[in-house]
Design an enzyme around this catalytic site. Structure first.
Site, short mmCIF file in Angstrom:
data_model
loop_
_atom_site.label_atom_id
_atom_site.label_comp_id
_atom_site.label_asym_id
_atom_site.label_seq_id
_atom_site.Cartn_x
_atom_site.Cartn_y
_atom_site.Cartn_z
N TYR A 54 0.63 -1.08 0.02
CA TYR A 54 0.04 0.01 -0.01
C TYR A 54 0.85 1.32 -0.07
CZ TYR A 54 -3.46 -3.44 1.69
OH TYR A 54 -4.42 -4.41 1.79
N HIS A 122 0.14 -12.36 1.54
CA HIS A 122 -0.78 -11.31 0.58
C HIS A 122 -0.87 -11.74 -0.75
CE1 HIS A 122 -1.27 -6.63 -0.22
NE2 HIS A 122 -2.56 -7.33 -0.55
#
Length: 307
Positions: A54, A122
């Site tokens: 992110y 992830h």
């Protein structure tokens, strides 16, 4: 239409998704980003969820700044491994055991902590076998050493998450967009297995990339413009919500929590005002007749537990 029976969400277990403060969808003022996390902490959010991907570490750094100002308190902190960042390059796969330790050390440095409550693998969509044989075992060792509290996996695919739960020793999963008011494919495979094995489910992407926040032509769905048939379904859901004087977003936030395997709903925010609004929607009493009418209209899976 009114109904005296309502669901009580005064203590709804809401979490803050910290992708937006990593400039994922557009630039966020640095002070506002930090204030957003502080607002979630002050509002007793159950979970703060971030990841190196992110904003190339920006989300983690901003969360770290907020934690330095607020302390850890009672919320859980989660981040992710599996993708190496930095050096001006796009994120690249990093699912090996050494990658996990190195990535986690970098995350803890950005966050300013020496322990993380939950670490997810992830998006290992194209690296499932490596996640099973290397990434998860490396995280389990870190859990056994006390460096992290729990091992999880975060994906958009309920099918692949089901495989990970079946083949590894996960404590939790983060499923994005596959158990929502709009669609519930995770009900067929992932959620029953998690309930059977005592694996906690964190429901994210409850607006289906934004469609349920504002259903309209061209709205995002799975990060692309929404197809006509999916938009029609979203608009039917909105129409029924409006008949019951219920904000569509409130129904979207509250629906996943009815399933016994789902412990937390994760919603992103980029301002303190958005945090406050999300919590308001999560705690808004909603009429039981709303859910019954949605089911009768064929808009909810017949097996989905109702709030």
């Amino acid at each position: 239409m009114t109904d005296a029976r309502t669901t009580d969400r005064t203590k709804a277990p809401m979490g803050l998704g910290c992708a937006p403060i990593g400039d994922l969808y557009g630039p966020v003022d640095p002070a506002t980003a930090v204030a957003t996390v502080v607002a979630a902490v002050e509002a007793e959010a159950a979970l703060l969820d971030t990841a190196p991907k992110y904003g190339d570490g920006l989300s983690e750094r901003r969360v770290g700044q907020a934690l330095a100002a607020t302390g850890r308190r009672t919320f859980r902190l989660s981040t992710k491994v599996g993708w190496a960042i930095g050096e001006g390059r796009p994120p690249r796969p990093a699912f090996g055991a050494d990658d996990v330790r190195r990535g986690l050390e970098d995350s803890m440095r950005r966050l300013g902590v020496d322990h993380i409550d939950v670490v997810h693998v992830h998006d290992p969509d194209d690296h499932l076998d490596e996640a099973v044989t290397r990434t998860v075992p490396a995280l389990v060792r870190l859990r056994d050493e006390g460096v992290i509290g729990a091992v999880g996996a975060g994906m958009n695919s309920n099918r692949l998450l089901h495989e990970l739960v079946r083949r590894t020793d996960l404590d939790c999963v983060l499923i994005a967009g596959r158990y929502t008011l709009l669609e519930q494919p995770a009900l067929a495979d992932l959620l029953p297995l998690c309930a059977q094995r005592g694996v906690e489910v964190i429901a994210a992407g409850v607006y289906n990339s934004g469609l349920l926040a504002d259903p309209r032509p061209g709205a995002p769905y799975n990060y692309r413009p929404v197809p006509d048939d999916v938009l029609a379904r979203a608009l039917r859901i909105k129409e029924i919500c409006e008949r019951h004087s219920v904000p569509l977003r409130a129904a979207a936030v509250q629906f996943p929590l009815a399933h016994p395997a789902v412990t937390t709903v994760l919603v992103g925010a980029a301002t303190p005002e958005e945090v406050a609004d999300n919590l308001r929607l999560a705690r808004l009493p909603l009429p039981a007749l709303l859910w019954e009418e949605l089911r009768e209209a064929g808009l909810l899976d017949p097996l989905a537990p109702l709030p």
